[in-house]
Design an enzyme around this catalytic site. Sequence first.
Site, PDB file in Angstrom:
ATOM      1  N   LYS A  14       0.843  -1.206   0.000  1.00  0.00           N
ATOM      2  CA  LYS A  14       0.000   0.000   0.000  1.00  0.00           C
ATOM      3  C   LYS A  14       0.884   1.265   0.000  1.00  0.00           C
ATOM      4  CE  LYS A  14      -2.482  -1.043   3.700  1.00  0.00           C
ATOM      5  NZ  LYS A  14      -1.978  -2.359   4.134  1.00  0.00           N
ATOM      6  N   ARG A  89     -10.426   0.138   8.692  1.00  0.00           N
ATOM      7  CA  ARG A  89      -9.959  -1.204   9.015  1.00  0.00           C
ATOM      8  C   ARG A  89     -11.014  -2.030   9.736  1.00  0.00           C
ATOM      9  NH1 ARG A  89      -4.165  -0.158   8.999  1.00  0.00           N
ATOM     10  NH2 ARG A  89      -2.928  -1.984   9.532  1.00  0.00           N
ATOM     11  N   ARG A 128      11.183  -6.246   5.537  1.00  0.00           N
ATOM     12  CA  ARG A 128      11.022  -4.826   5.832  1.00  0.00           C
ATOM     13  C   ARG A 128      11.546  -4.525   7.234  1.00  0.00           C
ATOM     14  NH1 ARG A 128       5.069  -2.190   5.427  1.00  0.00           N
ATOM     15  NH2 ARG A 128       4.803  -2.776   7.601  1.00  0.00           N
ATOM     16  N   ARG A 134      10.551  -0.633  12.474  1.00  0.00           N
ATOM     17  CA  ARG A 134       9.226  -0.726  13.101  1.00  0.00           C
ATOM     18  C   ARG A 134       9.187  -1.910  14.049  1.00  0.00           C
ATOM     19  NH1 ARG A 134       4.357   0.155   8.925  1.00  0.00           N
ATOM     20  NH2 ARG A 134       3.426  -1.214  10.481  1.00  0.00           N
ATOM     21  N   ARG A 146      -0.873  -9.575  13.327  1.00  0.00           N
ATOM     22  CA  ARG A 146      -1.439  -8.495  12.500  1.00  0.00           C
ATOM     23  C   ARG A 146      -2.226  -9.066  11.329  1.00  0.00           C
ATOM     24  NH1 ARG A 146       3.921  -5.903  11.445  1.00  0.00           N
ATOM     25  NH2 ARG A 146       2.927  -4.623   9.858  1.00  0.00           N
TER      26      ARG A 146
HETATM   27  P1  ADP Z   1       0.501  -2.335   8.414  1.00  0.00           P
HETATM   28  O1  ADP Z   1      -0.747  -2.273   7.630  1.00  0.00           O
HETATM   29  O2  ADP Z   1       1.725  -2.600   7.576  1.00  0.00           O
HETATM   30  O3  ADP Z   1       0.420  -3.246   9.601  1.00  0.00           O
HETATM   31  P2  ADP Z   1       0.031   0.375   9.421  1.00  0.00           P
HETATM   32  O4  ADP Z   1       1.102   1.391   9.450  1.00  0.00           O
HETATM   33  O5  ADP Z   1      -1.114   0.621   8.512  1.00  0.00           O
HETATM   34  O6  ADP Z   1       0.819  -0.948   9.023  1.00  0.00           O
HETATM   35  O7  ADP Z   1      -0.543   0.099  10.891  1.00  0.00           O
HETATM   36  C1  ADP Z   1       0.286  -0.220  11.961  1.00  0.00           C
HETATM   37  C2  ADP Z   1      -0.554  -0.434  13.232  1.00  0.00           C
HETATM   38  O8  ADP Z   1      -1.261   0.788  13.547  1.00  0.00           O
HETATM   39  C3  ADP Z   1      -1.656  -1.490  13.134  1.00  0.00           C
HETATM   40  O9  ADP Z   1      -1.178  -2.795  13.426  1.00  0.00           O
HETATM   41  C4  ADP Z   1      -2.656  -0.984  14.184  1.00  0.00           C
HETATM   42  O10 ADP Z   1      -2.245  -1.311  15.491  1.00  0.00           O
HETATM   43  C5  ADP Z   1      -2.578   0.527  14.052  1.00  0.00           C
HETATM   44  N1  ADP Z   1      -3.576   1.061  13.091  1.00  0.00           N
HETATM   45  C6  ADP Z   1      -3.300   1.679  11.914  1.00  0.00           C
HETATM   46  N2  ADP Z   1      -4.428   2.053  11.290  1.00  0.00           N
HETATM   47  C7  ADP Z   1      -5.463   1.652  12.070  1.00  0.00           C
HETATM   48  C8  ADP Z   1      -6.893   1.708  11.981  1.00  0.00           C
HETATM   49  N3  ADP Z   1      -7.499   2.277  10.921  1.00  0.00           N
HETATM   50  N4  ADP Z   1      -7.632   1.190  12.994  1.00  0.00           N
HETATM   51  C9  ADP Z   1      -7.052   0.622  14.045  1.00  0.00           C
HETATM   52  N5  ADP Z   1      -5.719   0.505  14.211  1.00  0.00           N
HETATM   53  C10 ADP Z   1      -4.920   1.013  13.237  1.00  0.00           C
END
Ligand code: ADP
Length: 191
Positions: A14, A89, A128, A134, A146
Amino acid sequence: MLNLILFGPPGAGKGTQSEKIIAKYKLIHLSTGDLLRSEIQKGSELGLKAKTLMDQGILVPDEVVIGMIENKLKEHKGSPGFIFDGFPRTVAQSEALDALLKSYDERISVMIALVVDDNELLTRLLNRGKTSGRPDDQNEALISKRIHEYNSKTMPVAEYYRLQDKYVAINGIGDIEEIFDAISKAIDAHT
Ligand code: ADP
């Protein structure tokens, strides 16, 4: 306005594709993951609370991310459109986003879903993790958590937009430019 949701599991690409979409379509990028990490960096109260959950691979509460998106929509009023990355999400987040956009007389144009199988995701995220710094990319158990959160809480979001005829699935494995071409075609077909 072009309002696009870029959808897909962690590691689907993404981030890579959103950069290319933004450059071509001049959209404002709203990544809830990035917004949360910036709160953590600032050491805000919200950031501290979110960090505990993010470090365990668990979603943060809906009202936290919805509030952040609401602020950003207000801040960028009048822009040519938005790309939502990592949001919505959950179905509750989708409903909140629809209501927010409606209050501006706007709507989601299309959801682009990048499809990548779980094995490939695991490989990509472990890779990554070697450079991203991270904490949630560092070990297999956390990455699996996740992906599990995604499959249980986030997958229903695809159905939500499929019912609105806005869902387009794109194979996320292969050449980055070819994937981007497929995305561009899908966007052009929906605008
Ligand atoms: P990835 O999709 O690669 O896991 P993100 O940077 O999108 O990475 O998200 C990292 C973390 O941030 C998620 O595992 C979650 O804990 C939190 N997070 C991000 N976006 C949301 C969302 N829309 N709702 C709830 N938690 C979120």
